[in-house]
Enzyme design. Structure first.
Site, PDB file in Angstrom:
ATOM      1  N   HIS A  16    -111.189   6.441  41.234  1.00  0.00           N
ATOM      2  CA  HIS A  16    -111.756   6.490  42.574  1.00  0.00           C
ATOM      3  C   HIS A  16    -110.971   5.591  43.528  1.00  0.00           C
ATOM      4  CE1 HIS A  16    -115.332   5.524  45.380  1.00  0.00           C
ATOM      5  NE2 HIS A  16    -114.992   6.778  45.600  1.00  0.00           N
ATOM      6  N   ARG A  17    -110.398   6.188  44.538  1.00  0.00           N
ATOM      7  CA  ARG A  17    -109.520   5.484  45.493  1.00  0.00           C
ATOM      8  C   ARG A  17    -108.402   4.752  44.724  1.00  0.00           C
ATOM      9  NH1 ARG A  17    -114.379   2.860  49.282  1.00  0.00           N
ATOM     10  NH2 ARG A  17    -115.846   4.544  48.858  1.00  0.00           N
ATOM     11  N   GLU A  43    -108.426   9.965  42.957  1.00  0.00           N
ATOM     12  CA  GLU A  43    -109.192  10.437  44.107  1.00  0.00           C
ATOM     13  C   GLU A  43    -108.760   9.599  45.292  1.00  0.00           C
ATOM     14  OE1 GLU A  43    -112.835  10.380  46.844  1.00  0.00           O
ATOM     15  OE2 GLU A  43    -111.701   8.725  45.979  1.00  0.00           O
ATOM     16  N   ASP A  45    -109.057   9.381  49.976  1.00  0.00           N
ATOM     17  CA  ASP A  45    -109.755   9.845  51.188  1.00  0.00           C
ATOM     18  C   ASP A  45    -108.744  10.038  52.308  1.00  0.00           C
ATOM     19  OD1 ASP A  45    -112.611   9.285  50.233  1.00  0.00           O
ATOM     20  OD2 ASP A  45    -111.601   7.378  49.907  1.00  0.00           O
ATOM     21  N   HIS A  58    -110.565   5.240  53.592  1.00  0.00           N
ATOM     22  CA  HIS A  58    -111.947   5.698  53.385  1.00  0.00           C
ATOM     23  C   HIS A  58    -112.808   5.599  54.642  1.00  0.00           C
ATOM     24  CE1 HIS A  58    -116.210   5.191  52.400  1.00  0.00           C
ATOM     25  NE2 HIS A  58    -115.981   6.139  51.532  1.00  0.00           N
ATOM     26  N   GLU A 117    -110.033  13.947  49.139  1.00  0.00           N
ATOM     27  CA  GLU A 117    -111.306  14.132  49.858  1.00  0.00           C
ATOM     28  C   GLU A 117    -111.058  14.061  51.354  1.00  0.00           C
ATOM     29  OE1 GLU A 117    -114.619  11.342  49.275  1.00  0.00           O
ATOM     30  OE2 GLU A 117    -115.473  12.158  51.133  1.00  0.00           O
ATOM     31  N   LYS A 119    -112.447  13.462  54.902  1.00  0.00           N
ATOM     32  CA  LYS A 119    -113.634  12.784  55.444  1.00  0.00           C
ATOM     33  C   LYS A 119    -114.259  13.623  56.566  1.00  0.00           C
ATOM     34  CE  LYS A 119    -114.677   9.646  53.634  1.00  0.00           C
ATOM     35  NZ  LYS A 119    -115.222   9.504  52.240  1.00  0.00           N
ATOM     36  N   ASP A 242    -114.368   3.608  39.631  1.00  0.00           N
ATOM     37  CA  ASP A 242    -113.509   2.557  40.198  1.00  0.00           C
ATOM     38  C   ASP A 242    -112.656   1.898  39.127  1.00  0.00           C
ATOM     39  OD1 ASP A 242    -114.604   2.893  42.742  1.00  0.00           O
ATOM     40  OD2 ASP A 242    -116.118   1.309  42.467  1.00  0.00           O
TER      41      ASP A 242
HETATM   42  O1  G3P Z   1    -115.410  11.929  45.959  1.00  0.00           O
HETATM   43  C1  G3P Z   1    -116.483  11.186  45.522  1.00  0.00           C
HETATM   44  C2  G3P Z   1    -116.684   9.936  46.324  1.00  0.00           C
HETATM   45  O2  G3P Z   1    -115.437   9.382  46.628  1.00  0.00           O
HETATM   46  C3  G3P Z   1    -117.455  10.199  47.567  1.00  0.00           C
HETATM   47  O3  G3P Z   1    -117.888   9.050  48.204  1.00  0.00           O
HETATM   48  O4  G3P Z   1    -117.858   7.402  49.990  1.00  0.00           O
HETATM   49  O5  G3P Z   1    -116.581   6.968  47.928  1.00  0.00           O
HETATM   50  O6  G3P Z   1    -115.796   8.672  49.531  1.00  0.00           O
HETATM   51  P1  G3P Z   1    -116.974   7.989  48.954  1.00  0.00           P
HETATM   52 CA    CA Z   2    -113.926   9.477  48.398  1.00  0.00          CA
END
Ligand code: G3P
Ligand code: CA
Length: 265
Positions: A16-17, A43, A45, A58, A117, A119, A242
């Site tokens: 994640h990120r 992943e 954003d 993000h 992702e 936004k 994470d």
């Molecule tokens: O893609 C899942 C998750 O990343 C969505 O929430 O706020 O972390 O971008 P957020």
């Molecule tokens: Ca995300």
């Protein structure tokens, strides 16, 4: 062997990120660390800068994760590139800048699967020629990454628009803790590859229904080992975490089969 979305080994570990637990999120350092740890997917954003370049961050503002202030969409790429995107996390990362999507594709493309992702703040009605979703798909095609990228959003409008393009990557729908009752029907209508629910909203019946529809489930953001194990035992197809290093330690032993997921027509 270079893996694609259609021959991934399940369950997939998605950083994640990048590797947000130990590195400044959405930076090249974070993505490199997730790759080095052995995650199968990262992943990230994306949104648009003032001069309509696709940039990786993000939040809607620069305040939390850079040395700048104010809305991202009011800063040009040149101004964004001057910012320090690492020191807020640790002074060791002062050299990290805010990446463009293209920089991430150059770094990671072909080496790891990539979940981009879009936004919701970048949404524009009318689907302009340089809409963020068109630019994202163009970059994926230009870098020959159609089989190894997954484009997700909370905003179904982006996914609908991407589905209208003659050539496009797989798409995924994200929902928050209050996912609507009809989410899986909507996922089917959109033709998604995967559904990304908040892990606390996920029930066993959702997993069964999604699988019956040929839809994979990648819940977010799963950081505690006991939750990772519980979700894998429930039958999810991956976790967005994470801490991909911790996930690999606890999930690798549970991998038994290599899944083949046929491409959609
Ligand atoms: O893609 C899942 C998750 O990343 C969505 O929430 O706020 O972390 O971008 P957020
Ligand atoms: Ca995300």
């Amino acid at each position: 062997m270079r893996r694609t979305l259609h021959d991934i080994i399940l369950p997939v570990i998605i950083g994640h990120r990048g590797y947000r637990a130990k590195y400044p999120e959405n930076t090249l350092a974070s993505f490199s660390a997730a790759m080095a740890a052995g995650a199968e997917m990262i992943e990230l954003d994306v949104t648009l800068s003032k001069d309509r370049k696709v940039v990786v961050i993000h939040d809607d503002t620069l305040n939390r994760t850079t040395s700048g202030f104010g809305p991202v969409h009011q800063a040009t790429l040149q101004a964004l590139k001057r910012l320090d995107a690492g020191s807020w996390f640790d002074s060791r990362f002062a050299a990290e800048s805010l990446p463009t999507l293209e920089e991430v594709l150059i770094l990671a493309g072909g080496k790891i699967l990539i979940n981009i992702e879009i936004k919701s703040s970048a949404w524009e009605s009318g689907f302009p020629e340089d809409a963020v979703e068109r630019q994202v798909v163009d970059l994926i095609i230009r870098h020959d990454l159609l089989n190894s990228t997954l484009v997700s959003s909370f905003h179904a409008g982006f996914l609908k628009n991407i589905g209208k393009l003659p050539v496009h990557p797989e798409i995924a729908f994200i929902t928050d803790r209050k996912a609507p009752q009809n989410t899986l029907d909507m996922c089917q209508r959109l033709g998604v590859f995967s559904w990304h629910p908040h892990y606390k909203s996920l029930k066993q019946r959702h997993i069964e229904k999604a699988h019956a529809q040929g839809i994979l489930i990648f819940p977010y953001t799963v950081n505690m080992v006991e939750n990772m194990l519980m979700l894998v035992d429930m039958g999810v197809d991956g976790v967005i975490t994470d801490d991909p290093g911790a996930a690999i330690s606890c999930i690798a032993a549970k991998r038994k089969t290599s899944a083949f997921i046929p491409p959609r027509d």
